[in-house]
Motif scaffolding. Structure first.
Motif, mmCIF file in Angstrom:
data_model
loop_
_atom_site.group_PDB
_atom_site.id
_atom_site.type_symbol
_atom_site.label_atom_id
_atom_site.label_comp_id
_atom_site.label_asym_id
_atom_site.label_seq_id
_atom_site.Cartn_x
_atom_site.Cartn_y
_atom_site.Cartn_z
ATOM 1 N N ASP A 111 1.466 -12.716 -2.168
ATOM 2 C CA ASP A 111 1.355 -11.946 -0.934
ATOM 3 C C ASP A 111 2.034 -10.587 -0.991
ATOM 4 N N LYS A 112 2.593 -10.208 -2.117
ATOM 5 C CA LYS A 112 3.370 -8.972 -2.213
ATOM 6 C C LYS A 112 2.567 -7.751 -1.778
ATOM 7 N N LYS A 113 1.360 -7.583 -2.272
ATOM 8 C CA LYS A 113 0.555 -6.409 -1.920
ATOM 9 C C LYS A 113 0.222 -6.389 -0.433
ATOM 10 N N ALA A 114 -0.078 -7.547 0.135
ATOM 11 C CA ALA A 114 -0.391 -7.625 1.568
ATOM 12 C C ALA A 114 0.828 -7.291 2.413
ATOM 13 N N ILE A 115 2.003 -7.734 1.982
ATOM 14 C CA ILE A 115 3.245 -7.440 2.707
ATOM 15 C C ILE A 115 3.511 -5.934 2.689
ATOM 16 N N ILE A 116 3.354 -5.316 1.527
ATOM 17 C CA ILE A 116 3.573 -3.874 1.405
ATOM 18 C C ILE A 116 2.582 -3.113 2.284
ATOM 19 N N LYS A 117 1.321 -3.498 2.228
ATOM 20 C CA LYS A 117 0.288 -2.831 3.011
ATOM 21 C C LYS A 117 0.601 -2.922 4.503
ATOM 22 N N TRP A 118 0.977 -4.115 4.962
ATOM 23 C CA TRP A 118 1.296 -4.286 6.378
ATOM 24 C C TRP A 118 2.539 -3.485 6.758
ATOM 25 N N ALA A 119 3.590 -3.548 5.942
ATOM 26 C CA ALA A 119 4.836 -2.838 6.246
ATOM 27 C C ALA A 119 4.592 -1.340 6.385
ATOM 28 N N LYS A 120 3.679 -0.799 5.591
ATOM 29 C CA LYS A 120 3.353 0.631 5.663
ATOM 30 C C LYS A 120 2.479 0.958 6.869
ATOM 31 N N SER A 121 1.768 -0.031 7.398
ATOM 32 C CA SER A 121 0.813 0.211 8.483
ATOM 33 C C SER A 121 1.456 0.253 9.867
#
Length: 131
Positions: free
Chosen positions: A63-73
């Motif tokens: 889930d690392k990429k999804a977490i990063i994407k959400w945190a940036k959004s």
């Protein structure tokens, strides 16, 4: 007097607060300090630190990429610590209850969570949400 505060709202500027913990996880001597450093990591979308500070038994590597994407959004507003149990440098486990406020799609939202922290290899890690 330094009026800057870290993203976590604590003590000092980022470099002298959560930045030190991001550089060396072992610096977090309490569960609360680790919680605050994880909040700052979400603000910075620091996925590597979020994974590193997550207990190995519950770490969501896929889930690392999804977490990063959400945190940036989202736009992070503030962290509010509500309660804590144990989690001192002498404990092996502890909990931190918090509210993390953020804007998503123009609406103020809040993550309310009671997080469980556990030491692993002598340093604090995030285990998961208390049930």
């Amino acid at each position: 007097m330094n009026t800057n505060t870290c993203f976590c709202g604590f003590r000092d500027d980022y470099a002298n607060c959560c930045g030190k913990v991001h550089a060396n996880l072992a610096i977090a001597i309490t569960a609360e300090q680790l919680m605050r450093s994880r909040y700052s990591a979400f603000v910075l979308a620091n996925g590597n630190y979020l994974m590193q500070s997550h207990h190995s038994s519950t770490r969501p590597l896929k889930d690392k990429k999804a977490i990063i994407k959400w945190a940036k959004s989202v736009t992070w507003v503030k962290l509010e610590i509500i309660a804590k149990t144990k989690g001192t440098k002498h404990d092996e486990e502890g909990t931190v209850t918090f509210n993390a406020y953020y804007y998503e799609n123009g609406k103020l939202k809040v993550i309310h969570e009671k997080s469980v922290f556990k030491k692993e290899h002598g340093h604090w890690t995030y285990l998961g949400i208390a049930t």
